[in-house]
Design an enzyme around this catalytic site. Structure first.
Site, PDB file in Angstrom:
ATOM      1  N   SER A   1       2.457  -3.219   2.071  1.00  0.00           N
ATOM      2  CA  SER A   1       1.307  -3.513   1.955  1.00  0.00           C
ATOM      3  C   SER A   1       1.012  -4.749   2.875  1.00  0.00           C
ATOM      4  CB  SER A   1       0.738  -3.889   0.802  1.00  0.00           C
ATOM      5  OG  SER A   1      -0.229  -4.868   0.171  1.00  0.00           O
ATOM      6  N   GLY A   2       0.133  -4.985   3.610  1.00  0.00           N
ATOM      7  CA  GLY A   2      -0.197  -5.585   4.485  1.00  0.00           C
ATOM      8  C   GLY A   2       0.464  -6.195   5.876  1.00  0.00           C
TER       9      GLY A   2
ATOM     10  N   LYS B   1      -1.301  -1.390   8.658  1.00  0.00           N
ATOM     11  CA  LYS B   1      -1.339   0.393   8.430  1.00  0.00           C
ATOM     12  C   LYS B   1      -3.008   0.696   9.021  1.00  0.00           C
ATOM     13  CE  LYS B   1       0.512   0.871   4.764  1.00  0.00           C
ATOM     14  NZ  LYS B   1       0.730  -0.614   4.736  1.00  0.00           N
ATOM     15  N   SER B   2      -4.055   0.122   8.077  1.00  0.00           N
ATOM     16  CA  SER B   2      -4.517   0.637   8.310  1.00  0.00           C
ATOM     17  C   SER B   2      -5.387  -0.233   9.030  1.00  0.00           C
ATOM     18  CB  SER B   2      -5.514  -0.181   7.212  1.00  0.00           C
ATOM     19  OG  SER B   2      -5.042   0.529   6.155  1.00  0.00           O
TER      20      SER B   2
ATOM     21  N   SER C   1       3.959   4.660   0.873  1.00  0.00           N
ATOM     22  CA  SER C   1       5.117   6.089   0.670  1.00  0.00           C
ATOM     23  C   SER C   1       6.646   5.611   1.398  1.00  0.00           C
ATOM     24  CB  SER C   1       4.524   6.578   2.516  1.00  0.00           C
ATOM     25  OG  SER C   1       4.144   6.716   3.059  1.00  0.00           O
TER      26      SER C   1
HETATM   27  P1  ADP Z   1      -1.429  -2.464   5.146  1.00  0.00           P
HETATM   28  O1  ADP Z   1      -2.677  -1.938   5.940  1.00  0.00           O
HETATM   29  O2  ADP Z   1      -0.753  -2.011   5.941  1.00  0.00           O
HETATM   30  O3  ADP Z   1      -1.716  -2.526   3.808  1.00  0.00           O
HETATM   31  P2  ADP Z   1      -3.989  -4.437   7.218  1.00  0.00           P
HETATM   32  O4  ADP Z   1      -3.906  -3.397   8.328  1.00  0.00           O
HETATM   33  O5  ADP Z   1      -5.027  -4.127   5.745  1.00  0.00           O
HETATM   34  O6  ADP Z   1      -2.222  -3.583   6.094  1.00  0.00           O
HETATM   35  O7  ADP Z   1      -3.562  -5.930   6.923  1.00  0.00           O
HETATM   36  C1  ADP Z   1      -2.618  -6.013   8.079  1.00  0.00           C
HETATM   37  C2  ADP Z   1      -3.013  -7.470   8.899  1.00  0.00           C
HETATM   38  O8  ADP Z   1      -2.394  -8.270   9.122  1.00  0.00           O
HETATM   39  C3  ADP Z   1      -4.709  -7.797   8.503  1.00  0.00           C
HETATM   40  O9  ADP Z   1      -5.275  -8.805   8.583  1.00  0.00           O
HETATM   41  C4  ADP Z   1      -4.883  -8.013  10.401  1.00  0.00           C
HETATM   42  O10 ADP Z   1      -5.588  -8.839  10.867  1.00  0.00           O
HETATM   43  C5  ADP Z   1      -2.641  -8.476  10.409  1.00  0.00           C
HETATM   44  N1  ADP Z   1      -2.302  -8.403  11.742  1.00  0.00           N
HETATM   45  C6  ADP Z   1      -2.059  -9.576  12.360  1.00  0.00           C
HETATM   46  N2  ADP Z   1      -1.170  -8.704  13.466  1.00  0.00           N
HETATM   47  C7  ADP Z   1      -1.579  -7.663  13.520  1.00  0.00           C
HETATM   48  C8  ADP Z   1      -0.976  -6.599  14.295  1.00  0.00           C
HETATM   49  N3  ADP Z   1      -0.120  -6.702  15.676  1.00  0.00           N
HETATM   50  N4  ADP Z   1      -1.152  -5.430  14.117  1.00  0.00           N
HETATM   51  C9  ADP Z   1      -1.541  -4.964  12.641  1.00  0.00           C
HETATM   52  N5  ADP Z   1      -2.272  -6.128  11.886  1.00  0.00           N
HETATM   53  C10 ADP Z   1      -1.802  -7.285  12.616  1.00  0.00           C
END
Ligand code: ADP
Length: 201
Positions: free
Chosen positions: A34-35, A38-39, A106
């Site tokens: 999480s974080g 991915k999204s 996953s």
């Molecule tokens: P997930 O979907 O995996 O839970 P999110 O996409 O919601 O994660 O969150 C990822 C966070 O990390 C966002 O706040 C995004 O702006 C930050 N971030 C910083 N650097 C990157 C990067 N290089 N690639 C993807 N996200 C990044």
């Protein structure tokens, strides 16, 4: 299959739909904590694909859990059922001729093997968003890690539930060293030949 169910043969096949779309259909399966990003990456990638006229759909963990799977918890048994249902939806979407961008933690290898076998290995591209737990906790986009550390959330992947890293993902992305646009470019380069292989089966 139940004894009274028989499958209907429809005239228009996935091959026809792919030809009409002028691209192949498959799933880009994003896995990671999480974080991890991915999204964020899937969203930027879908925007680029949309500009190129590619038909896509994003299936997101939280969205699915708000509707179809709202009866499921984060306990291991329910996580497995969550992914099984998502894999079956993904299979239907692939059959409809589109590229699915699926963003789900996953965490179990067996989960991902199930998805691969349901959608078919040729239709499955695994993208491991490899961001360290430390960095995910630092970002704590949804405040979940803080809650997990305080014991307010159980079964939090990386904290109180395991994450089994993919052994041989098709693409591995380290968001601590790569920007979002670099990651998108790399995924586009990888899928470009696969998108073209819709009419030579
Ligand atoms: P997930 O979907 O995996 O839970 P999110 O996409 O919601 O994660 O969150 C990822 C966070 O990390 C966002 O706040 C995004 O702006 C930050 N971030 C910083 N650097 C990157 C990067 N290089 N690639 C993807 N996200 C990044």
């Amino acid at each position: 299959m139940e004894p009274h169910i028989s499958l209907h043969n429809f005239s228009i096949s996935v091959k026809d739909r792919r030809e009409q779309n002028k691209h192949n259909s498959f799933v880009l399966w994003f896995t990671g904590l999480s974080g991890a990003g991915k999204s964020t990456i899937a969203n930027a990638l879908e925007t680029e694909m949309y500009k190129r006229g590619i038909h896509t759909y994003c299936l997101d963990g939280d969205n699915v859990r708000n509707g179809l799977n709202k009866d499921l918890t984060f306990k291991p048994k329910d996580r497995i059922e969550n992914i099984r249902r998502v894999a079956e939806i993904t299979k239907l979407l692939i059959d409809s001729g589109i590229v699915v961008l699926a963003t789900f933690i996953s965490p179990y290898k067996s989960n991902r093997d199930t998805i691969k076998s349901i959608v078919g290995k040729d239709n499955y591209v695994e993208i491991y968003i490899n961001t360290s737990l430390e960095e995910c906790e630092r970002r704590d986009v949804k405040g979940l890690y803080k809650k997990a550390r305080k014991g307010e959330i159980t079964n939090m992947t990386g904290v109180t539930a395991p994450f089994e890293p993919p052994e041989s993902p098709n693409i591995e992305i380290n968001t601590e060293t790569e920007t979002v646009s670099e990651s998108v470019k790399r995924i586009l380069e990888y899928i470009s030949p696969k998108l073209q292989t819709y009419n030579n089966e």
